[in-house]
Design an enzyme around this catalytic site. Structure first.
Site, PDB file in Angstrom:
ATOM      1  N   LYS A  68       0.657  -0.984   0.077  1.00  0.00           N
ATOM      2  CA  LYS A  68       0.304   0.271   0.171  1.00  0.00           C
ATOM      3  C   LYS A  68       0.303   1.462   0.299  1.00  0.00           C
ATOM      4  CE  LYS A  68      -3.841   2.290   2.469  1.00  0.00           C
ATOM      5  NZ  LYS A  68      -5.160   1.875   4.219  1.00  0.00           N
ATOM      6  N   THR A 114     -10.645   0.602  14.131  1.00  0.00           N
ATOM      7  CA  THR A 114     -11.578   0.460  15.194  1.00  0.00           C
ATOM      8  C   THR A 114     -12.358  -1.092  14.805  1.00  0.00           C
ATOM      9  OG1 THR A 114     -12.297   2.326  15.738  1.00  0.00           O
ATOM     10  CG2 THR A 114     -10.427   1.948  16.420  1.00  0.00           C
ATOM     11  N   THR A 142     -12.431   6.042  15.319  1.00  0.00           N
ATOM     12  CA  THR A 142     -13.052   6.431  16.555  1.00  0.00           C
ATOM     13  C   THR A 142     -12.968   5.980  17.419  1.00  0.00           C
ATOM     14  OG1 THR A 142     -14.663   7.330  14.686  1.00  0.00           O
ATOM     15  CG2 THR A 142     -15.585   6.677  16.789  1.00  0.00           C
ATOM     16  N   LYS A 201     -17.332  12.912   5.979  1.00  0.00           N
ATOM     17  CA  LYS A 201     -18.622  11.975   5.028  1.00  0.00           C
ATOM     18  C   LYS A 201     -17.789  11.932   3.962  1.00  0.00           C
ATOM     19  CE  LYS A 201     -21.656  15.760   3.975  1.00  0.00           C
ATOM     20  NZ  LYS A 201     -20.549  17.050   4.991  1.00  0.00           N
ATOM     21  N   LYS A 241     -17.820  12.129  19.390  1.00  0.00           N
ATOM     22  CA  LYS A 241     -17.751  10.787  17.642  1.00  0.00           C
ATOM     23  C   LYS A 241     -19.500  10.816  17.786  1.00  0.00           C
ATOM     24  CE  LYS A 241     -16.642   9.541  14.413  1.00  0.00           C
ATOM     25  NZ  LYS A 241     -17.079  10.156  12.411  1.00  0.00           N
ATOM     26  N   LEU A 262     -33.637  13.584   5.961  1.00  0.00           N
ATOM     27  CA  LEU A 262     -34.605  13.296   6.411  1.00  0.00           C
ATOM     28  C   LEU A 262     -35.375  12.603   4.756  1.00  0.00           C
ATOM     29  CD1 LEU A 262     -36.233  15.417   8.915  1.00  0.00           C
ATOM     30  CD2 LEU A 262     -36.298  13.368   9.393  1.00  0.00           C
ATOM     31  N   PRO A 300     -35.587   9.420   3.051  1.00  0.00           N
ATOM     32  CA  PRO A 300     -35.961   7.684   3.059  1.00  0.00           C
ATOM     33  C   PRO A 300     -35.807   7.618   1.981  1.00  0.00           C
ATOM     34  CG  PRO A 300     -37.787   9.317   1.853  1.00  0.00           C
ATOM     35  CD  PRO A 300     -37.179   9.874   2.756  1.00  0.00           C
ATOM     36  N   CYS A 358     -19.389   3.848   9.260  1.00  0.00           N
ATOM     37  CA  CYS A 358     -19.005   4.189  10.328  1.00  0.00           C
ATOM     38  C   CYS A 358     -21.329   5.080  11.326  1.00  0.00           C
ATOM     39  CB  CYS A 358     -18.908   6.130  10.436  1.00  0.00           C
ATOM     40  SG  CYS A 358     -17.622   6.690   9.827  1.00  0.00           S
ATOM     41  N   LYS A 383     -21.202   0.749  12.819  1.00  0.00           N
ATOM     42  CA  LYS A 383     -20.420   0.332  13.446  1.00  0.00           C
ATOM     43  C   LYS A 383     -20.565   1.482  15.059  1.00  0.00           C
ATOM     44  CE  LYS A 383     -16.065   1.474  12.818  1.00  0.00           C
ATOM     45  NZ  LYS A 383     -15.328   2.101  14.160  1.00  0.00           N
TER      46      LYS A 383
END
Length: 437
Positions: free
Chosen positions: A35, A86, A121, A152, A205, A251, A253, A261, A264
């Site tokens: 990597k 994590t 987190t 995001k 968080k 909001l 649907p 995130c 978990k």
């Protein structure tokens, strides 16, 4: 400032690159040699708009380096960010093994004035435990801070560069001063730098993500209820969204949340609550509603075809858990694919960037197409799972011509039901009145 970022996953790579972009000397460390070599060559392991160009620019300027070696980086670093994974354990709690392994590798190399910052987190209390472990390993007090991320996927560069707020948890104000200086270039529009206790930053968080997940599960449950009573969730959403106490964010649907995130973090906070002898009723409901919502599209398809899906062919648009990412972790599309395959259906799939990740899981069980229109030929229905922008303004005459049946199952309510009916489609969305869907 000299910075080390340990972990070149989504959070680590974005964090390191953005700090380098603001003029810092950043070295990203990862134990994966392959990597690291790819990153040195400018190959980015994740899809994130704008990131590849930024990595190449800062690598060329020698502000951003990649290595597998702690020895050549840690002794000179003022701020050391831990951004390792994590992952969720079977009981829902966070697996912190990577955090502790990093601490053991760091300890012998830490400078006297360095600050170790957890960006990952982590459950409440992790930073205190890290400080205790580092003190045990070094024989002295090591400054530790919590700096949760609020990125995001698909908008991470903007989120980091123009944050709503920066949250840090510290044990003494001098640490906050250093981190404020580091983040100052990103706070020029007077967005707040919030310094608090370690535990409060860790909790912030989880609470943020769980609140957003709650809004998603709430609107999805209301959408399902709308269908039963003959209401239209799109109209209801507009009716409540203009209430400033509620707003429109999260909001919309759909078929449930996914990604790395929300699932978990909801599970982790449930685990934290239970470990403190508290039953988190709301969070339990959020998780249960989301799990059920991921099955809604299949249930609609199965009901429409009266339980006979054997040999049927379905075109599926969208595989990633959301647009502008190749992330398929906990993606609703995978739940749908598993159910359709089990029912004996054949699937023709497309996603702008996530198809290789899906192919790694399903191989030749699916047919993959580089253009979304190519999935339509001979398909018994179109199923939309992810709301990529290129799906929003479709050529409906072409779709109608190519599909064997004029049926669209829309898991994201991209189109107007009345217009779809006028064009000759059976259009089945989420939370739409039975009179329109």
């Amino acid at each position: 400032m000299k910075i080390a970022v340990i972990g070149t996953g989504y959070v680590g790579l974005v964090t390191g690159t953005c700090f380098a972009e603001s003029g810092n000397q950043v070295t990203c460390i990862d134990i994966d040699e392959h990597k690291v070599q790819k990153l040195k060559a400018g190959e980015i392991p994740i899809f994130e708009p704008g990131l590849e160009e930024m990595v190449k620019r800062n690598t060329k300027a020698r502000r951003l380096l990649f290595t597998t070696s702690y020895d050549e980086t840690i002794p000179d670093a003022k701020c050391i960010f831990i951004a390792v994974g994590t992952p969720q354990k079977e009981d829902g709690s966070a697996n912190l093994d990577s955090i502790w392994k990093v601490a053991e590798s760091l300890a012998p190399l830490l400078a006297e004035d360095s600050i170790v910052i957890i960006k990952s987190t982590v459950p409440v209390g992790t930073n205190r435990k890290l400080a205790e472990l580092l003190q045990k390993l070094t024989g002295r007090i090591v400054d530790v801070a919590s700096n949760p991320e609020f990125l995001k996927e698909g908008a991470a560069i903007d989120d980091f560069s123009k944050p709503d707020r920066v949250v840090v948890g510290v044990s003494r104000p001098e640490i906050a001063d250093t981190l404020h200086e580091l983040y100052k270039p990103f706070l020029r529009t007077e967005h707040p730098f919030l310094s608090m206790e370690l535990e409060s930053a860790e909790m912030t968080k989880y609470v943020a993500n769980c609140m957003l997940a709650t809004k998603i599960s709430f609107i999805n449950e209301m959408a399902n209820l709308c269908e039963r009573v003959g209401a239209d969730i799109n109209q209801v959403r507009r009716g409540i969204g203009h209430d400033q106490r509620i707003g429109f964010s999260f909001l919309f649907p759909g078929v449930g949340y996914g990604g790395s995130c929300f699932p978990k973090d909801v599970s982790a906070l449930i685990s934290v609550a239970k470990s403190h002898q508290m039953e988190p009723s709301i969070l339990n409901a959020v998780d249960q509603v989301n799990t059920a919502q991921k099955r809604v599209l299949f249930e609609k398809v199965n009901h429409y075809f009266k339980g006979d899906l054997q040999g049927k062919t379905f075109a599926i648009w969208g595989l990633a858990f959301k647009p502008k990412t190749d992330d398929i972790r906990e993606a609703p599309a995978l739940v749908l694919i598993d159910q359709l395959l089990q029912a004996g259906a054949q699937l023709k799939v497309h996603d702008p960037v996530a198809m290789n990740n899906v192919k790694d899981i399903y191989g030749d069980q699916l047919a993959y197409f580089d253009h979304h229109y190519d999935t339509l030929q001979g398909a018994d229905a179109l199923v939309i799972v992810t709301e990529w922008n290129e799906f929003r303004h479709a050529d409906f005459d072409y779709i109608l011509h190519k599909l064997s049946n004029p049926i669209i199952f829309d898991g994201r309510n991209l189109y107007e039901p009345d217009k779809m009916k006028q064009k000759g489609f059976d259009y089945i969305g989420i939370g739409l009145s039975s009179l329109k869907s």
